[in-house]
Design a protein around this motif. Structure first.
Motif, PDB file in Angstrom:
ATOM      1  N   ASN A   1      -6.282   5.160   3.080  1.00  0.00           N
ATOM      2  CA  ASN A   1      -6.534   6.025   4.230  1.00  0.00           C
ATOM      3  C   ASN A   1      -6.219   5.201   5.491  1.00  0.00           C
ATOM      4  O   ASN A   1      -6.961   4.282   5.838  1.00  0.00           O
ATOM      5  N   HIS A   2      -5.126   5.546   6.154  1.00  0.00           N
ATOM      6  CA  HIS A   2      -4.670   4.733   7.290  1.00  0.00           C
ATOM      7  C   HIS A   2      -5.691   4.693   8.418  1.00  0.00           C
ATOM      8  O   HIS A   2      -5.959   3.641   9.003  1.00  0.00           O
ATOM      9  N   GLU A   3      -6.243   5.869   8.710  1.00  0.00           N
ATOM     10  CA  GLU A   3      -7.188   5.962   9.838  1.00  0.00           C
ATOM     11  C   GLU A   3      -8.412   5.084   9.573  1.00  0.00           C
ATOM     12  O   GLU A   3      -8.873   4.337  10.446  1.00  0.00           O
TER      13      GLU A   3
ATOM     14  N   TYR B   1       0.853  -1.185   0.000  1.00  0.00           N
ATOM     15  CA  TYR B   1       0.000   0.000   0.000  1.00  0.00           C
ATOM     16  C   TYR B   1       0.896   1.244   0.000  1.00  0.00           C
ATOM     17  O   TYR B   1       2.059   1.177   0.406  1.00  0.00           O
ATOM     18  N   ASP B   2       0.365   2.336  -0.518  1.00  0.00           N
ATOM     19  CA  ASP B   2       0.988   3.674  -0.486  1.00  0.00           C
ATOM     20  C   ASP B   2       2.222   3.866  -1.380  1.00  0.00           C
ATOM     21  O   ASP B   2       2.593   5.008  -1.663  1.00  0.00           O
TER      22      ASP B   2
ATOM     23  N   LEU C   1       0.208  -1.043  10.565  1.00  0.00           N
ATOM     24  CA  LEU C   1       0.746  -0.360   9.378  1.00  0.00           C
ATOM     25  C   LEU C   1       2.084   0.211   9.831  1.00  0.00           C
ATOM     26  O   LEU C   1       2.139   1.280  10.438  1.00  0.00           O
TER      27      LEU C   1
ATOM     28  N   HIS D   1      -7.477   1.366   9.894  1.00  0.00           N
ATOM     29  CA  HIS D   1      -7.407   0.961  11.309  1.00  0.00           C
ATOM     30  C   HIS D   1      -8.806   0.802  11.900  1.00  0.00           C
ATOM     31  O   HIS D   1      -9.096  -0.166  12.605  1.00  0.00           O
TER      32      HIS D   1
END
Ligand code: NI
Length: 226
Positions: free
Chosen positions: A200-202, A191-192, A217, A205
């Motif tokens: 979107n990490h948030e 990812y990324d 992550l 999670h």
């Protein structure tokens, strides 16, 4: 087990005193510019498939460390053609006992032609089992139902799963995978690195948390103990 992240799908796992490097793609990864590959000298390298973003630094790290490179037969033939002699070929469904435990090569649903057009064999994942640890490294894969076979013989401490979508599973598919695997801890990968893999990490999670699964992550260069 200690897990160090080198970006994209590249991790170094130390378990029972042996180090295993997975899918080295470091020098072409602008996000991993802080990582100095000359310091990476694993005992083993495990390569899931032949795409450039999984093998870019394989030959140079294999030569500087003389590690044993474990991959599917065709991929070990490619390594040998590049002057890497310390290879151990396997194929899907096979297991082999080494000094870090048993490695089993399992199915992945993806593709695997080398950049130069040579065949990379079938894409694969790995299950590593020893007296202390048991984990699954999925490589690049779609969600597939063979994953549910893994917990019949292996009680996983964690699973390394791709979550960036586009070329592999996304976050929601990775949660389905974790459920099939019986894995309560997931380390995200793939990812990324490129624009099409941005997540979107948030949100990732939050989504894993509501499914009752721990998601890591990792920061590039970070080491995690599990
Ligand atoms: Ni790939």
């Amino acid at each position: 087990m200690k897990v160090t992240y080198y970006g994209h799908s590249c991790f170094e796992v130390v378990s029972v005193g042996k180090s295993m490097l997975f899918d080295p793609f470091i020098t072409p990864n602008s996000l991993a510019s802080s990582v100095n590959i000359s310091n990476i000298k694993p005992d083993y390298m495990l390569i899931s498939h032949g795409h450039e973003n999984h093998v870019a630094d394989a030959v140079s790290i294999a030569k500087q460390s003389n590690c044993t490179c474990i991959a599917i037969l065709e991929l070990t033939a490619w390594l040998k053609s590049k002057g890497v002699d310390n290879v151990y070929p396997m194929n899907i469904g096979g297991s082999h006992k080494l000094d870090f435990g048993t490695v089993k090569m399992v199915n992945a649903v993806h593709s695997s032609t080398m950049l130069e057009g040579m065949p990379g064999g079938n894409p694969a994942g790995f299950v590593i089992q020893n007296m202390e640890d048991c984990f699954y490294y999925a490589g690049d894969t779609a969600l597939h139902s063979d994953m549910q076979l893994i917990p019949r013989r292996h009680k996983l401490k964690c699973a390394f799963l791709p979550i960036g979508s586009n070329f592999t599973m996304d976050v929601l598919d990775a949660i389905e995978a974790a459920r099939m695997l019986g894995a309560h801890t997931v380390i995200g990968m793939h990812y990324d690195t490129f624009g099409c893999l941005t997540i979107n990490h948030e949100e990732a999670h939050r989504t894993f948390q509501s499914a009752g699964i721990n998601l890591h992550l990792m920061k590039i260069g970070e080491t995690l103990t599990l």
